[in-house]
Design a protein around this motif. Structure first.
Motif, PDB file in Angstrom:
ATOM      1  N   SER A  86       0.804  -1.225   0.000  1.00 60.92           N
ATOM      2  CA  SER A  86       0.000   0.000   0.000  1.00 60.92           C
ATOM      3  C   SER A  86       0.838   1.278   0.000  1.00 60.92           C
ATOM      4  CB  SER A  86      -0.919   0.018   1.227  1.00 60.92           C
ATOM      5  OG  SER A  86      -0.156  -0.086   2.431  1.00 60.92           O
ATOM      6  N   LEU A  87       2.163   1.148   0.075  1.00 64.21           N
ATOM      7  CA  LEU A  87       3.014   2.314   0.246  1.00 64.21           C
ATOM      8  C   LEU A  87       4.385   2.031  -0.381  1.00 64.21           C
ATOM      9  CD1 LEU A  87       3.419   5.079   1.849  1.00 64.21           C
ATOM     10  CD2 LEU A  87       4.334   3.664   3.693  1.00 64.21           C
ATOM     11  N   PRO A  88       4.937   2.971  -1.172  1.00 61.61           N
ATOM     12  CA  PRO A  88       6.301   2.760  -1.662  1.00 61.61           C
ATOM     13  C   PRO A  88       7.291   2.745  -0.490  1.00 61.61           C
ATOM     14  CG  PRO A  88       5.191   4.484  -2.916  1.00 61.61           C
ATOM     15  CD  PRO A  88       4.340   4.206  -1.721  1.00 61.61           C
ATOM     16  N   VAL A  89       8.069   1.685  -0.389  1.00 58.44           N
ATOM     17  CA  VAL A  89       9.031   1.521   0.698  1.00 58.44           C
ATOM     18  C   VAL A  89      10.422   1.371   0.111  1.00 58.44           C
ATOM     19  CG1 VAL A  89       9.740   0.102   2.664  1.00 58.44           C
ATOM     20  CG2 VAL A  89       7.300   0.437   2.191  1.00 58.44           C
ATOM     21  N   VAL A  90      11.367   2.133   0.657  1.00 63.07           N
ATOM     22  CA  VAL A  90      12.773   2.037   0.257  1.00 63.07           C
ATOM     23  C   VAL A  90      13.577   1.650   1.492  1.00 63.07           C
ATOM     24  CG1 VAL A  90      14.787   3.278  -0.619  1.00 63.07           C
ATOM     25  CG2 VAL A  90      12.515   3.741  -1.580  1.00 63.07           C
ATOM     26  N   ARG A 143       9.377   1.600 -11.517  1.00 61.99           N
ATOM     27  CA  ARG A 143      10.615   0.869 -11.778  1.00 61.99           C
ATOM     28  C   ARG A 143      11.372   0.643 -10.473  1.00 61.99           C
ATOM     29  NH1 ARG A 143      16.112   3.181 -14.510  1.00 61.99           N
ATOM     30  NH2 ARG A 143      17.292   1.233 -14.535  1.00 61.99           N
ATOM     31  N   ARG A 144      11.635  -0.600 -10.145  1.00 60.20           N
ATOM     32  CA  ARG A 144      12.303  -0.929  -8.890  1.00 60.20           C
ATOM     33  C   ARG A 144      13.814  -0.807  -9.062  1.00 60.20           C
ATOM     34  NH1 ARG A 144      14.530  -5.140  -6.022  1.00 60.20           N
ATOM     35  NH2 ARG A 144      13.963  -5.235  -3.810  1.00 60.20           N
ATOM     36  N   ARG A 145      14.472  -0.177  -8.077  1.00 62.87           N
ATOM     37  CA  ARG A 145      15.917   0.004  -8.149  1.00 62.87           C
ATOM     38  C   ARG A 145      16.581  -0.682  -6.958  1.00 62.87           C
ATOM     39  NH1 ARG A 145      17.832   4.413 -10.863  1.00 62.87           N
ATOM     40  NH2 ARG A 145      19.860   3.449 -10.429  1.00 62.87           N
ATOM     41  N   ARG A 146      17.699  -1.336  -7.230  1.00 59.26           N
ATOM     42  CA  ARG A 146      18.497  -1.964  -6.166  1.00 59.26           C
ATOM     43  C   ARG A 146      19.939  -1.508  -6.329  1.00 59.26           C
ATOM     44  NH1 ARG A 146      21.474  -6.774  -4.604  1.00 59.26           N
ATOM     45  NH2 ARG A 146      20.830  -7.411  -2.501  1.00 59.26           N
ATOM     46  N   ILE A 147      20.450  -0.849  -5.307  1.00 61.46           N
ATOM     47  CA  ILE A 147      21.816  -0.343  -5.330  1.00 61.46           C
ATOM     48  C   ILE A 147      22.591  -1.016  -4.209  1.00 61.46           C
ATOM     49  CG2 ILE A 147      23.259   1.707  -5.018  1.00 61.46           C
ATOM     50  CD1 ILE A 147      20.948   3.320  -6.260  1.00 61.46           C
ATOM     51  N   ALA A 179       9.874  -0.547  -3.288  1.00 64.35           N
ATOM     52  CA  ALA A 179      10.114   0.334  -4.428  1.00 64.35           C
ATOM     53  C   ALA A 179      11.594   0.360  -4.776  1.00 64.35           C
ATOM     54  CB  ALA A 179       9.626   1.738  -4.107  1.00 64.35           C
ATOM     55  N   GLY A 180      12.424   0.053  -3.814  1.00 70.23           N
ATOM     56  CA  GLY A 180      13.861   0.033  -4.049  1.00 70.23           C
ATOM     57  C   GLY A 180      14.608  -0.226  -2.762  1.00 70.23           C
ATOM     58  N   GLU A 181      15.908  -0.429  -2.890  1.00 68.53           N
ATOM     59  CA  GLU A 181      16.735  -0.677  -1.714  1.00 68.53           C
ATOM     60  C   GLU A 181      18.164  -0.235  -1.988  1.00 68.53           C
ATOM     61  OE1 GLU A 181      15.745  -4.777  -1.355  1.00 68.53           O
ATOM     62  OE2 GLU A 181      17.342  -5.445  -2.717  1.00 68.53           O
TER      63      GLU A 181
END
Length: 317
Positions: A130-134, A300-304, A146-148
């Motif tokens: 329910s919420l974009p989480v980074v 678009r999911r991002r992983r750094i 949403a990303g990490e």
């Protein structure tokens, strides 16, 4: 505003929110707004867009000086992107972390940045629906984030333990803020495997990140005979410095100590603290870039993956 810039009202609206138009257009509209003394009504904008402009930032423990610096950096970077940070402190408590995360969701923040105390909690999968989480530090198990921005803890732990081993330290205490209720944090899991591979005799001890508590734990560990320490936070390592001084022990002649996040204060100690640098400025930039895009609807999911760098100073004999 549209007349002053020669743009359509829709383009002006998008530019003021930093959405769907070029950087040149955004800058053009912002210059015109400054010249005209225009200030957007935040309540009207929230009602029109369905967004609050607020990003939740849930810190694992603000007793940790490195996390304080992280919160300052993220708060300022979000402001530069016309967002505001609502910063909360989980105080190292998984139950408190779950409560605060739900409260941030219920207060309708546009997105959430979290440095998790318990990255394996089922809550994250529920929340990210329910919420974009980074996530910063550790990935959130089972969650569609949403990303990490994750740390290469395997490489970081190996750097630290090999540095201690190469300087003749075979027996050591590992001081970690991780509690018994969250035993599966990647760095803590890997330290046991690496110690076995390197033939090290280690004792893992839970220590708080506040100076007084860290000093008390370090003092008890020194009393138990340990003279080498690997600390999973520079804030904990400062407690080893304090406890060693109280006992008349010198670093590095009598006691060796390593940290794990390269807080700016670590280079000012005498001797300077040998530690692992995770590039806090890079973490801030990456996390804010990802969370702002996610709050604006970019799916678009991002992983750094942050690579560690050893900062060898003078604290390991």
């Amino acid at each position: 505003m549209a007349k002053a810039t020669g743009l359509s009202p829709a383009s002006v609206s998008y530019a003021l929110r930093g959405m769907q138009v070029s950087e040149e257009t955004i800058e053009r509209v912002r210059r015109a707004a400054a010249e005209l003394g225009y200030e957007a009504d935040p309540i009207a904008r929230a009602l029109a867009s369905g967004r609050t402009g607020v990003i939740g930032l849930l810190c694992g423990s603000l007793e940790d000086l490195w996390q304080q610096a992280l919160a300052v950096g993220i708060g300022r970077a979000l402001k530069d992107n016309d967002r505001y940070a609502l910063i909360l402190d989980a105080a190292g408590d998984p139950a408190r972390e779950r409560t605060l995360a739900r409260q941030l969701r219920d207060q309708r923040v546009d997105a959430l940045i979290v440095q998790p105390v318990d990255p394996a909690a089922p809550l994250w999968a529920e929340l990210s629906e329910s919420l974009p989480v980074v996530s910063i530090g550790d990935a959130l198990a089972g969650a569609r984030t949403a990303g990490e921005v994750v740390f290469d803890n395997r490489a970081g732990v190996t750097l630290a333990l090999e540095h201690l081993r190469d300087r003749g330290r075979r027996r050591m205490a590992v001081l970690t803020p991780t509690r018994a209720s969250t035993p599966d944090r990647p760095a803590d899991v890997h330290v046991m495997a690496e110690a076995a591979r390197l033939g090290l005799d280690i004792e893992v001890v839970t220590a708080p990140q506040a100076l007084t508590g860290a000093t008390e734990v370090a003092d008890r560990t020194l009393a138990g005979g340990h003279r080498a320490f690997f600390c999973f936070a520079d804030s904990i390592a400062y407690g080893v410095y304090a406890a060693s001084a109280d006992r008349g022990l010198r670093i590095p002649d009598d006691v060796s100590v390593m940290g794990y996040d390269d807080h700016p204060m670590s280079g000012l100690l005498t001797p300077g603290l040998t530690t692992v640098d995770w590039d806090i400025d890079g973490i801030v930039r990456a996390a804010v870039r990802i969370v702002v895009a996610a709050a604006d609807g970019n799916t678009r999911r991002r992983r750094i993956v942050q690579a560690p760098e050893l900062r060898a100073r003078g604290s390991v004999g």
